[in-house]
Design an enzyme around this catalytic site. Structure first.
Site, PDB file in Angstrom:
ATOM      1  N   ILE A 122       0.858  -1.186   0.000  1.00  0.00           N
ATOM      2  CA  ILE A 122       0.000   0.000   0.000  1.00  0.00           C
ATOM      3  C   ILE A 122       0.897   1.240   0.000  1.00  0.00           C
ATOM      4  O   ILE A 122       1.054   1.910   1.017  1.00  0.00           O
ATOM      5  CB  ILE A 122      -0.933   0.034   1.227  1.00  0.00           C
ATOM      6  N   CYS A 137      -9.994  -3.106  -7.785  1.00  0.00           N
ATOM      7  CA  CYS A 137      -8.719  -3.827  -7.799  1.00  0.00           C
ATOM      8  C   CYS A 137      -9.031  -5.225  -8.340  1.00  0.00           C
ATOM      9  O   CYS A 137      -9.658  -5.335  -9.385  1.00  0.00           O
ATOM     10  CB  CYS A 137      -8.081  -3.845  -6.409  1.00  0.00           C
ATOM     11  N   LYS A 154       1.033   6.429  -3.910  1.00  0.00           N
ATOM     12  CA  LYS A 154       0.064   6.006  -4.925  1.00  0.00           C
ATOM     13  C   LYS A 154      -1.372   6.209  -4.443  1.00  0.00           C
ATOM     14  O   LYS A 154      -2.255   6.571  -5.238  1.00  0.00           O
ATOM     15  CB  LYS A 154       0.301   4.549  -5.308  1.00  0.00           C
TER      16      LYS A 154
END
Length: 258
Positions: free
Chosen positions: A169, A193, A173
């Protein structure tokens, strides 16, 4: 005897009058035959001729299948797992402008063709996923990960002084994805995702912090989608995520804004 005869005559007369009344009723109930051949059909109402918001052909009505874990996040924002060809008819009804894709793998050709044919822009922020080894609880896996990577310069959250397994994670981003997510020019927008659980859940959770949700509500929403696959590391990431740099970004799309 005369009294009895008078009484009987009254009953007989009453019965005769009742029979006359019944015959009159049946005469009144005779139905006239109407010739319907010259009757024109009713004119449609103005509302019946209105154009629907989304045109769906009769053959597609039974094919509106949402992607796995699909849900509405906020006005103009949706989330789901990876959509496939079976979901395209449903996604078309959303009128999407953008998709935020949180996996590092290349987008499938069929999906790219769907985006091009519907004028949908793709924003990809490749975040690698990881799987907790079977048989280990999240807390145990978290401890083992820390023990293994303490000396490897592991990714550390900006607000944390200890190494955390946030390699899957990346903070930067998530921040870039949030900028796209908060820009109303990109709405309606779909976040997805692979399964619509962890990476998508973290991005939505960070947005909830901007909306000033309490951590309990943020974690409840995350766990509702992740279910038995909920990860302590994801929840810690959301808890430590610093939203101070986003305070100037308008949240006018939010249901909570006034």
């Amino acid at each position: 005897m005369k009294l009895i005869e008078k009484t009987m005559n009254k009953f007989i007369k009453a019965e005769e009058e009742e029979e006359e009344d019944v015959s009159e009723i049946f005469q009144m109930m005779e139905v006239a035959k109407v010739d319907l051949s010259n009757v024109s059909p009713p004119q449609p109402l103005a509302c019946d001729s209105a154009t629907p918001l989304v045109e769906v052909s009769a053959g597609d009505e039974l094919n509106l299948i949402p992607p796995l874990n699909f849900a509405m996040v906020d006005n103009g924002i949706f989330r789901s797992g990876f959509p496939d060809v079976a979901n395209f008819s449903f996604l078309k009804t959303l009128g999407l402008r953008s998709i935020i894709y949180l996996c590092p793998e290349a987008y499938p050709e069929n999906n790219m063709q769907f985006l091009k044919s519907n004028g949908i822009k793709l924003f990809q922020f490749g975040i690698k996923g990881y799987k907790c080894p079977p048989g280990l609880e999240n807390e145990v896996w978290l401890h083992l990960w820390n023990s293994k990577h303490q000396k490897e310069g592991s990714y550390t959250n900006a607000n944390s002084k200890t190494s955390e397994p946030f390699v899957n994670i990346p903070d930067h981003k998530i921040r870039e994805a949030l900028k796209v997510l908060l820009d109303e020019k990109n709405h309606p927008l779909l976040i997805h995702c692979n399964r619509g659980k962890h990476r998508t859940g973290c991005l939505v959770g960070c947005m909830r912090k901007l909306q000033k949700w309490c951590l309990t509500s943020i974690f409840d929403e995350y766990q509702r989608f992740a279910a038995a696959k909920a990860r302590v590391s994801d929840q810690r990431f959301m808890e430590l995520f610093d939203v101070s740099s986003f305070k100037q970004i308008p949240m006018s799309f939010s249901c909570s804004s006034s």
